[in-house]
Design an enzyme around this catalytic site. Sequence first.
Site, mmCIF file in Angstrom:
data_model
loop_
_atom_site.group_PDB
_atom_site.id
_atom_site.type_symbol
_atom_site.label_atom_id
_atom_site.label_comp_id
_atom_site.label_asym_id
_atom_site.label_seq_id
_atom_site.Cartn_x
_atom_site.Cartn_y
_atom_site.Cartn_z
ATOM 1 N N ASP A 63 0.778 -1.232 0.250
ATOM 2 C CA ASP A 63 0.024 -0.217 0.117
ATOM 3 C C ASP A 63 0.755 1.198 -0.081
ATOM 4 O OD1 ASP A 63 -2.492 -1.258 0.007
ATOM 5 O OD2 ASP A 63 -2.205 -1.734 2.248
ATOM 6 N N ALA A 64 0.346 2.459 -0.571
ATOM 7 C CA ALA A 64 0.923 3.542 -0.711
ATOM 8 C C ALA A 64 1.531 3.967 0.606
ATOM 9 C CB ALA A 64 0.091 4.680 -1.047
#
Length: 212
Positions: free
Chosen positions: A62-63
């Site tokens: 995930d970012a």
Amino acid sequence: MSERAMPQYTLFHSFAFSLIMYFLVYKPYLMLSQFSREGNKPTLADLEFDFPTDVYPVGRLDADSEGLLLLTNDKQLNHRLLNPKFRHNRTYYVQVEGALTSEACQLLADGVTISVDGKPYHTLAAHAQSIDEPPLPARNPPIRYRANIPTSWLSIALHEGKNRQVRKMTAAVGFPTLRLVRWAIETFTAEGMEPGQVRELSRADVLRGLRL
């Protein structure tokens, strides 16, 4: 970078030969695990490295997570690592809000119920333990410091990868995740790497590092 092995080639239907390549990347915080653009968000294309055009990440982070990503154009390896039948360990260092308890670590190790695609899912057994703060690169921006709320670190090793699984697991036992770093993929670790750094691997490195 380790010594390169003999090049490995795959013959595609077009009868053009493609060099099989492997890369280990330390994904920075807030960078997307992809080359394609989404607005002004940073992507793997912003790294100071000239990747071949047919190389893509195996899985994703995930970012708001950091750490190791494996990139390759080896389709067989991609299939193997993404297939739940072929389990491989991924170790995460996790900073959580609150003073972590041994009971919470045991619950994480035994498996907890989280939501996956809107349905209850009980996570597989894992290895979870409380650790001292690890010597990680500084995050930019850093975690917000709150003097009246302690934080703790744990190491958790999984061999499955549901969407935002680690964050959901720590929340399920009462300790929200503040920082999440994928430290290891099998025997590959981020030791000595900095955010944005890329290491090229030989096929021999990959087979040995992933215990294949």
